[in-house]
Motif scaffolding. Structure first.
Motif, short mmCIF file in Angstrom:
data_model
loop_
_atom_site.label_atom_id
_atom_site.label_comp_id
_atom_site.label_asym_id
_atom_site.label_seq_id
_atom_site.Cartn_x
_atom_site.Cartn_y
_atom_site.Cartn_z
N TYR A 402 50.61 35.97 58.81
CA TYR A 402 49.45 36.25 59.65
C TYR A 402 49.48 37.69 60.17
O TYR A 402 48.45 38.39 60.17
CB TYR A 402 49.40 35.27 60.83
CG TYR A 402 48.30 35.56 61.81
CD1 TYR A 402 46.96 35.40 61.45
CD2 TYR A 402 48.58 36.00 63.10
CE1 TYR A 402 45.94 35.68 62.35
CE2 TYR A 402 47.56 36.28 64.01
CZ TYR A 402 46.24 36.11 63.63
OH TYR A 402 45.23 36.39 64.52
N ALA A 403 50.67 38.14 60.58
CA ALA A 403 50.80 39.53 61.05
C ALA A 403 50.45 40.51 59.94
O ALA A 403 49.77 41.51 60.17
CB ALA A 403 52.23 39.77 61.54
N LEU A 404 50.90 40.21 58.72
CA LEU A 404 50.59 41.07 57.57
C LEU A 404 49.10 41.04 57.26
O LEU A 404 48.51 42.09 56.92
CB LEU A 404 51.40 40.60 56.36
CG LEU A 404 51.15 41.35 55.04
CD1 LEU A 404 51.55 42.81 55.17
CD2 LEU A 404 51.92 40.68 53.90
N LEU A 405 48.48 39.88 57.36
CA LEU A 405 47.05 39.75 57.07
C LEU A 405 46.22 40.69 57.93
O LEU A 405 45.31 41.37 57.43
CB LEU A 405 46.60 38.30 57.29
CG LEU A 405 45.11 38.01 57.06
CD1 LEU A 405 44.74 38.23 55.60
CD2 LEU A 405 44.76 36.60 57.51
N ILE A 406 46.53 40.76 59.22
CA ILE A 406 45.76 41.62 60.12
C ILE A 406 45.92 43.08 59.74
O ILE A 406 44.94 43.86 59.73
CB ILE A 406 46.20 41.39 61.58
CG1 ILE A 406 46.03 39.92 61.99
CG2 ILE A 406 45.40 42.30 62.52
CD1 ILE A 406 44.61 39.41 61.88
N VAL A 407 47.14 43.49 59.40
CA VAL A 407 47.39 44.88 58.98
C VAL A 407 46.59 45.21 57.73
O VAL A 407 45.94 46.27 57.65
CB VAL A 407 48.90 45.11 58.73
CG1 VAL A 407 49.13 46.49 58.12
CG2 VAL A 407 49.69 44.97 60.02
N VAL A 408 46.61 44.31 56.75
CA VAL A 408 45.92 44.55 55.48
C VAL A 408 44.40 44.58 55.68
O VAL A 408 43.70 45.38 55.05
CB VAL A 408 46.32 43.48 54.44
CG1 VAL A 408 45.48 43.61 53.17
CG2 VAL A 408 47.80 43.59 54.11
N ILE A 409 43.89 43.72 56.57
CA ILE A 409 42.44 43.72 56.85
C ILE A 409 41.98 45.09 57.31
O ILE A 409 41.02 45.67 56.78
CB ILE A 409 42.10 42.66 57.92
CG1 ILE A 409 42.18 41.24 57.34
CG2 ILE A 409 40.69 42.89 58.47
CD1 ILE A 409 42.07 40.14 58.38
N PHE A 410 42.67 45.64 58.32
CA PHE A 410 42.25 46.93 58.88
C PHE A 410 42.43 48.07 57.87
O PHE A 410 41.56 48.94 57.74
CB PHE A 410 43.02 47.22 60.16
CG PHE A 410 42.69 46.30 61.30
CD1 PHE A 410 41.56 45.51 61.27
CD2 PHE A 410 43.51 46.22 62.42
CE1 PHE A 410 41.24 44.66 62.32
CE2 PHE A 410 43.19 45.38 63.48
CZ PHE A 410 42.06 44.59 63.43
N ALA A 411 43.56 48.04 57.15
CA ALA A 411 43.81 49.10 56.17
C ALA A 411 42.77 49.06 55.05
O ALA A 411 42.25 50.09 54.62
CB ALA A 411 45.22 48.95 55.60
N LYS A 412 42.47 47.85 54.58
CA LYS A 412 41.49 47.68 53.51
C LYS A 412 40.11 48.13 53.97
O LYS A 412 39.38 48.81 53.23
CB LYS A 412 41.47 46.22 53.09
CG LYS A 412 40.55 45.90 51.91
CD LYS A 412 40.58 44.42 51.61
CE LYS A 412 39.78 44.09 50.35
NZ LYS A 412 40.42 44.62 49.13
#
Length: 485
Positions: A402-412
């Motif tokens: 879940y923590a990784l998902l949030i990072v990837v959302i913003f970066a993407k």
């Protein structure tokens, strides 16, 4: 001839069902019987045009209400929950009939990869659950939420008109619910301690309500620049709608909703300035430093509340003041649950206790010094933090995903925003990401992604970002040689 016979049989069946429903209603007085003809017509619509049926389904989500049975031990939300069962089955049938209906670009997307891993790990957590029955129910609910809000959009949102239609299909019923709740709340003099009574069954509680309308709010903000050239009347109506949403957020008396909108604005500006990749590492770093400060030598004990002075306030201003002074009951109860969750995770760090198992095991791990007047927890609520919710019920892998998902959302989203040439899609990318940012903050203080209304506003924007990423590639193919950033 055969078509005429089928048409006559359909008309006869429809008339017979309607007649039987009216007779049974007259005899029993049960209003649910009158839903039978409506359900029948909806099934027919699914068979004739399931895409249109999906739009109808989306329209029902904001206005669906919870119906309790068996002395409140069982509940169902109507009409959207049964419709979610239909679309779960439909998505399976569509995929089984044509596996390529979920294209290669969808499977290869990083966001989809993480969500699939999350679902797989949920299955693992269910297998090792200490509360198998409740965990299996959670898995079923998660399945239809993902099918309806993460998979189905790939087949629905194809063109700009679909994005616009989705906006209005959710806005209109949501706006009606806000007006209804504001009217009911006004009859209670907008009292802070009576905000729950104004929900009218439309939302589980004021936190669920504030989360939903605050997550949708960024889409209203991006509607303003997208309405350029539409004329004064459109701007005027949009202004009124924005003011109604602001009133709804203010009188929901939820601190996380306001913080979430502020955070979303920061994320939106950071995306435009190419700075968003620093936000989540900084956020996570602050949380780690806080743990490093609080945990050694049990320093967190120094922040224990005074049981006799920690209570629910009847005035929102007093509520805010108490929050800063550490004397607000809801904030202290969160600490009580958070401490218990962290201590629980030490015993089952990999698979957790299982979805929906926290309530049944957390009290022996709680520190009594942090108890409040609501620590009896009769409503069976959980950790009030989605990270800890994942940690204690599904283990470290679930929380890290879940923590990784949030990072990837913003970066993407940042990468997509600066690649798009189409102004409409650039602005929509910002709006969808801001919606997810509001959801992130709200879920930092709650765990609402598995509730149907919040799930819709979390997974649909997530799916839309995947779809928009494909549109960027299509855009680049149409204009070869265009720089990507």
């Amino acid at each position: 001839m055969i078509a005429a016979i089928k048409n006559n049989l359909f008309n006869f069946a429809s008339f017979a069902l309607l007649f039987a429903s009216v007779i049974l209603f007259t005899y029993t007085g049960n209003y649910f019987i009158l839903l039978a003809p409506v359900a029948y017509l909806y099934f027919v619509l699914v068979g004739v045009n399931w895409q249109l049926a999906y739009w109808v389904f989306l329209f029902t989500i904001p206005a669906s209400i919870q119906i309790n049975f068996s002395n409140d031990t069982m509940a169902i939300t109507l009409p959207d929950e049964p419709l979610m069962w239909i679309f779960l089955l439909l998505s399976v049938l569509v995929f089984a009939r044509n596996p390529s209906s979920l294209p290669k670009w969808w499977w290869e997307d990083k966001l989809n990869f993480i969500v699939v891993l999350q679902f797989i790990w949920t299955i693992v957590a269910v297998i090792f659950s200490k509360m198998m029955f409740f965990s299996f129910k959670f898995l079923l609910a998660k399945s239809w939420l993902l099918a309806c809000f993460f998979v189905m959009p790939v087949w629905i949102f194809r063109e700009k008109k679909d994005f616009i239609k989705g906006f209005y299909v959710l806005l209109v019923p949501m706006l009606i619910t806000i007006i209804v709740i504001l009217i009911h709340h006004s009859m209670l003099h907008f009292s802070f301690d009576k905000v729950q009574k104004s929900m009218s069954g439309l939302y589980y509680n004021h936190v669920d309500y504030s989360t939903v309308i605050s997550m949708f709010f960024p889409l209203l903000l991006i509607a303003w620049p997208l309405s350029r050239g539409k004329g004064f009347f459109v701007k005027f109506v949009l202004s009124i709608v924005i003011l109604i949403f602001i009133a709804g957020i203010i009188f929901s008396y939820a601190r996380a909703a306001v913080i979430g909108i502020g955070f979303a604005v920061v994320v939106g500006l950071a995306i435009r300035m190419r700075l968003v990749n620093f936000i989540m590492p900084a956020f996570y770093g602050m949380i780690i430093l806080l743990f490093c400060y609080m945990v050694p030598n049990n320093k967190y004990i120094e922040f224990r509340p005074d049981y006799n002075k920690t209570y629910m306030h009847k005035n929102f201003t007093d509520h805010l003041i108490a929050t800063f002074r550490g004397k607000d009951m809801s904030s202290m109860e969160r600490l009580y649950r958070w401490i218990a969750a962290v201590r629980m995770s030490n015993d089952r760090p990999i698979t957790g206790y299982g979805p929906r198992a926290f309530y049944y095991y957390y009290k022996p791990y709680a520190v009594t010094a942090f108890q409040t007047y609501v620590s009896r927890n009769p409503e069976h609520s959980t950790t009030h933090n989605y990270f800890l919710y994942m940690l204690v019920e599904q283990g470290w892998p679930a929380m890290l995903l879940y923590a990784l998902l949030i990072v990837v959302i913003f970066a993407k989203a940042q990468k997509m925003y600066h690649r798009f040439k189409d102004r409409f899609y650039r602005i929509v990318t910002i709006g969808l990401t801001m919606t997810l940012a509001v959801g992130f903050i709200n879920n930092f203080f709650s765990e609402l992604i598995e509730t149907h209304k919040v799930a819709a506003l979390f997974y649909i924007p997530l799916a839309m970002l995947i779809i928009l990423d494909k549109k960027i590639k299509d855009e680049q193919e149409l204009a070869p040689g265009t720089p990507l950033a």
